[in-house]
Design an enzyme around this catalytic site. Structure first.
Site, PDB file in Angstrom:
ATOM      1  N   GLU A 139       0.840  -1.199   0.000  1.00  0.00           N
ATOM      2  CA  GLU A 139       0.000   0.000   0.000  1.00  0.00           C
ATOM      3  C   GLU A 139       0.876   1.251   0.000  1.00  0.00           C
ATOM      4  O   GLU A 139       1.976   1.249   0.563  1.00  0.00           O
ATOM      5  CB  GLU A 139      -0.898   0.027   1.241  1.00  0.00           C
ATOM      6  CG  GLU A 139      -2.072  -0.920   1.202  1.00  0.00           C
ATOM      7  CD  GLU A 139      -3.208  -0.441   0.319  1.00  0.00           C
ATOM      8  OE1 GLU A 139      -3.104   0.678  -0.234  1.00  0.00           O
ATOM      9  OE2 GLU A 139      -4.187  -1.183   0.186  1.00  0.00           O
ATOM     10  N   HIS A 157      -3.284  -2.907  -8.510  1.00  0.00           N
ATOM     11  CA  HIS A 157      -4.505  -3.535  -8.010  1.00  0.00           C
ATOM     12  C   HIS A 157      -5.583  -3.565  -9.091  1.00  0.00           C
ATOM     13  O   HIS A 157      -6.356  -4.525  -9.192  1.00  0.00           O
ATOM     14  CB  HIS A 157      -4.997  -2.768  -6.782  1.00  0.00           C
ATOM     15  CG  HIS A 157      -6.036  -3.493  -5.986  1.00  0.00           C
ATOM     16  ND1 HIS A 157      -6.620  -2.943  -4.874  1.00  0.00           N
ATOM     17  CD2 HIS A 157      -6.599  -4.726  -6.130  1.00  0.00           C
ATOM     18  CE1 HIS A 157      -7.505  -3.807  -4.382  1.00  0.00           C
ATOM     19  NE2 HIS A 157      -7.504  -4.891  -5.121  1.00  0.00           N
ATOM     20  N   ASP A 201      -6.747   1.721  -8.392  1.00  0.00           N
ATOM     21  CA  ASP A 201      -5.398   2.029  -7.918  1.00  0.00           C
ATOM     22  C   ASP A 201      -4.345   1.127  -8.580  1.00  0.00           C
ATOM     23  O   ASP A 201      -4.660  -0.018  -8.923  1.00  0.00           O
ATOM     24  CB  ASP A 201      -5.329   1.942  -6.383  1.00  0.00           C
ATOM     25  CG  ASP A 201      -5.776   0.607  -5.817  1.00  0.00           C
ATOM     26  OD1 ASP A 201      -6.781   0.059  -6.291  1.00  0.00           O
ATOM     27  OD2 ASP A 201      -5.116   0.113  -4.883  1.00  0.00           O
TER      28      ASP A 201
END
Length: 273
Positions: A196, A238, A248
């Site tokens: 992330e 993603h 994303d």
């Protein structure tokens, strides 16, 4: 990352992130076809065929029985192979078989250990039970602190292995041994490491020089540990994971720059611990 609604099936059936709605419905944990059905069908066919062939002459019966018996051996071998393959996914759960785990240990040098809730990942023994050959790049749709908070929340039921901050600081929340619920696709969860990144997909200023450099070092280390190439087949966004509806890391993520940085890290001498 966007919001992760894991209740659609099992926990790694869907995954997403912190921000907006996530409707990424994929197969549930037990949604894949089991080997048991194939094994049952093969066994029934073998027995039925042998019984019918037995009505012929003795010579023909023997020859046909040998052929059918050979087919039965092949079928049994295939079933045994499938069973062995399945066994390796859970053998480590037996007492004394799992790899040593030191509390607070990290897989990436310099990372801060912040444990995700056990509800947000599945204990495994990768790469012994699942090969690792992907990195999935996510964007939080929020802050670094927000990502840590939701991945520690058992009701969120999703987490990535790592979270990278704007200044390059990295937190590890799930061991690479384990299957984090991050990709929205069970197969990708099992084969990948999720990273992330703090920020928003529609804000190019989210992606700082420090973040790119730090994330590239992290991804290069993962590629080196598991022996897969640093290319766009093995380092994906993603949004590219089958079955998800995420956007994303978005249009402002500079893939060319990122892969160049990862490649440069891979060509540096490996630092000894």
């Amino acid at each position: 990352m966007q919001r992760m609604g894991q209740r659609a099936g099992e926990k790694d059936g869907t995954a997403g992130g912190v921000g907006g709605a996530d409707q990424a419905g994929a197969a549930d944990e037990d949604g894949t076809t089991g080997e048991g059905g194939a094994a049952g069908d093969s066994g029934a066919a073998g027995k039925g065929g042998a019984a019918r062939e037995g009505r012929g002459s003795p010579g023909v019966t023997r020859r046909r029985a040998l052929w059918i018996g050979g087919g039965g051996v092949l079928a049994a071998g295939a079933v045994a192979f499938a069973a062995r393959d399945e066994l390796r996914h859970w053998w480590w759960q037996l007492p004394g078989n799992d790899k040593p785990r030191k509390p607070g240990a990290v897989d990436h040098r310099g990372a801060q250990w912040v444990a995700a809730s056990p509800e947000n990942y599945r204990r495994a023994d990768r790469p012994a039970d699942y090969d690792i050959d992907r990195v999935v790049i996510h964007v939080v749709q929020g802050s670094f602190a927000t990502a840590l908070k939701v991945f520690q929340d058992p009701d969120h039921e999703a987490a990535a292995h790592y979270v990278t901050r704007r200044d390059g600081h990295v937190a590890q929340m799930v061991r690479e041994l384990d299957v984090a619920f991050h990709a929205g696709n069970r197969g990708y969860n099992e084969r990948s490491v999720g990273i992330e990144h703090e920020g928003f997909v529609d804000r190019p200023e989210s992606f700082t020089d420090a973040m790119y450099a730090s994330s590239a070092r992290l991804t290069a280390g993962i590629c080196r540990r598991y022996g897969f190439p640093a290319d766009r087949e093995h380092i994906v966004g993603h949004a590219e994971v089958p079955g998800t509806d995420h956007t994303d890391p978005g249009p402002h993520w500079d893939w060319e720059r990122y892969l160049r940085l990862v490649s440069a890290e891979l060509h540096k001498p490996v630092r000894k611990t």
